[in-house]
Design an enzyme around this catalytic site. Structure first.
Site, PDB file in Angstrom:
ATOM      1  N   GLU A 285       0.817  -1.209   0.000  1.00  0.00           N
ATOM      2  CA  GLU A 285       0.000   0.000   0.000  1.00  0.00           C
ATOM      3  C   GLU A 285       0.856   1.268   0.000  1.00  0.00           C
ATOM      4  O   GLU A 285       1.831   1.370   0.732  1.00  0.00           O
ATOM      5  CB  GLU A 285      -0.904  -0.003   1.245  1.00  0.00           C
ATOM      6  N   LYS A 349      -9.580   3.262  -2.830  1.00  0.00           N
ATOM      7  CA  LYS A 349     -10.037   2.703  -1.559  1.00  0.00           C
ATOM      8  C   LYS A 349     -11.389   3.287  -1.165  1.00  0.00           C
ATOM      9  O   LYS A 349     -11.584   4.499  -1.179  1.00  0.00           O
ATOM     10  CB  LYS A 349      -9.000   2.979  -0.467  1.00  0.00           C
ATOM     11  N   CYS A 402      -5.610  -2.308   2.717  1.00  0.00           N
ATOM     12  CA  CYS A 402      -5.487  -2.295   4.178  1.00  0.00           C
ATOM     13  C   CYS A 402      -6.672  -3.000   4.829  1.00  0.00           C
ATOM     14  O   CYS A 402      -7.010  -4.120   4.482  1.00  0.00           O
ATOM     15  CB  CYS A 402      -5.323  -0.856   4.667  1.00  0.00           C
TER      16      CYS A 402
END
Length: 532
Positions: A285, A349, A402
């Protein structure tokens, strides 16, 4: 002192002694989570919670307040012991954020414990002697755990059901009941020994609840063992993965002056064993201290480092409006890049981390000097929805960044869950915020649960670890240890047919919990006042 005397003392405890017992029981319960996975401790701690609620006197507000006090202290101990590692994130830039550490380490568990307090209050409203109170406690705590996983963007980290996912055979029940069904079973089974100490127990068949609890675990274990035996890991032909784990420290990740060093390190590490046979290279990430598409030299260098048949998945920050970068919002994204420098796919995201990636009540909090831990002014923008991406030379993938991996119910809309089902999950993350602590181990464990629930393999690239390849039944086929640098080569496991949870979501768990509520309400209405 006999065991009965000890139980009697817990029931009669009050004031700070009662609070201390509840707090300690909650804190010990955290040992059931990764990396300890000592889930049998719950057979000691949840009966203590039952005994404490048994000792609540009064039927009006005083009784409910006492139950809330017990539940809050239990939850505070549990979350404080299980989430202490969040404090590490405030030490990355201690000069800016260090003063917030005690507020985060103490404040978040204090807030999360409110859910446990509400669960204890609801259980108290349905409380009665005998085994039915165990069902009431399990149903009420599961309902409030579900709320914790959904309200205010949700935070289902270390749900009680995760305790039953360390033994891989028991974890297979997640394919049917999901996390919330496992949570109900974990509480009900672990609390059942409390019935052995009921008054007039010899008339209430005290061994029956415990026997049913043992049989439940045996049934889950048998189901899991059969499922594992019947579904060996199968691999996708022609897909050769390489996960790059750079173990890059946070101060370097945010240092723009180190951009050339960072890119050189990533490319050298990725190519250390040659890339000729690698079809898909995966980086973690947001690994760059810059906007990748605005650094032409770095972007071209990366493209040149990719062989013709190798695709790169990498996290990166992305400008929403590249033509006006000064006013543009920013996404936390995944790019898929080929050797020609073409961006084959982008994912933004969706589920952002409060205070880490965006500020709730942003204008108010920024006025008093707060900012996100990522130091991205204004925080990140959220993507519109989860979506699969087409991946050349591999099955379609579902990208997750994540802790999006811990929200399985959100992975796709109901119409897409089966009809547009991806073949694997790509999870890029950076657990370097949390140092060498329990956090990365818990994150990995929850990624395994998602693999089981969805019947999809998970390929996980983590900056500081733990990177892993997980098959659709939760087997970890290969991994890199925490706080290590290296690359992980593996083939891609095949997905399996959509399990019941992937098709129905939380419906089976809801049926189970509603049935328990119905039994508890019926028993409460029929109970004589003196037996409550």
């Amino acid at each position: 002192m006999t065991l009965n005397h000890l139980v009697h003392g817990i029931v009669l405890a009050w004031g700070w002694r009662r609070r201390s017992i509840a707090f300690t029981a909650g804190a010990v319960s955290a040992l059931a989570m990764a990396p300890f996975n000592a889930w049998p401790v719950l057979f000691l701690t949840f009966p203590v919670l039952v005994f404490l609620i048994d000792g609540v006197a009064g039927r009006g507000w005083s009784g409910l307040v006492a139950a809330a006090d017990i539940g809050w202290c239990f939850g505070f101990g549990y979350f404080l012991a299980g989430l202490y590692w969040l404090g590490y994130a405030f030490l990355v830039d201690a000069a800016t954020f260090g003063w917030l550490l005690p507020f985060a380490v103490i404040g978040l568990p204090a807030i999360l414990a409110i859910y446990t307090a509400i669960g204890a209050v609801l259980a108290r409203l349905l409380w009665q002697r005998g085994a039915v109170r165990i069902l009431a406690l399990a149903a009420c705590l599961t309902a409030t755990e579900w709320l914790r996983g959904h309200l205010f963007t949700g935070f289902p980290w270390n749900a009680f059901g995760h305790a039953l996912t360390a033994p891989l055979a028991l974890a297979q029940a997640a394919s049917v009941l999901g996390l919330w069904g496992l949570t109900f079973i974990a509480v009900a089974v672990a609390a059942s020994p409390a019935t052995l100490f009921d008054q007039n127990a010899e008339k209430r068949r005290p061994l029956l609840p415990v026997t049913l609890a043992v049989l439940t675990l045996a049934a889950l274990g048998s189901f899991g063992a059969v499922r594992l035996a019947q579904a060996p890991t199968r691999l996708v032909e022609g897909v050769h993965l390489r996960i790059m784990q750079p173990n890059l420290q946070q101060d370097v990740r945010f240092n723009y002056a180190a951009r050339h060093e960072v890119v050189d390190r990533y490319l050298a590490l990725s190519a250390r064993q040659g890339l000729d046979q690698v079809t898909h290279l995966i980086w973690p990430e947001s690994p760059f201290p810059f906007f990748l598409t605005r650094e032409a030299d770095a972007f071209a260098q990366i493209a040149r480092g990719l062989p013709q048949n190798t695709l790169l998945f990498t996290g990166a920050m992305r400008l929403a409006n590249p033509d006006n970068p000064a006013q543009s919002g920013v996404y936390n994204s995944i790019y898929v890049i080929d050797h020609q420098g073409s961006i084959r796919a982008v994912y933004d995201k969706v589920h952002l981390v409060p205070f880490g990636e965006y500020l709730p009540f942003q204008e108010l909090l920024e006025r008093i000097g707060l900012q996100t831990l990522t130091e991205q002014r204004g925080g990140f923008l959220a993507g519109d929805r989860h979506r699969g991406i087409t991946v050349p030379a591999a099955p379609n993938a579902l990208p997750l960044i994540c802790y999006e991996i811990i929200f399985p119910g959100e992975l796709s809309s109901s119409e897409e869950r089966v009809s547009l089902r991806p073949g694997w999950i790509v999870n890029v993350t950076n657990d370097g915020w949390f140092g060498i602590s329990s956090g990365p181990y818990q994150h990995l464990q929850q990624a395994r649960v998602t693999a089981i629930q969805e019947g999809l393999p998970v390929v996980r690239a983590a900056n500081t670890g733990i990177s892993a390849v997980i098959d659709p039944l939760g087997r970890i086929l290969a991994s890199l240890p925490l706080a290590s640098e290296g690359v992980l080569d593996a083939q891609l496991p095949r997905s399996i047919g959509a399990p019941i949870y992937a098709r129905l979501g939380d419906i089976p768990a809801a049926v189970l919990i509603l049935l328990a509520f119905a039994i508890a309400v019926r028993g409460r209405l029929r109970a004589r006042p003196e037996t409550i």
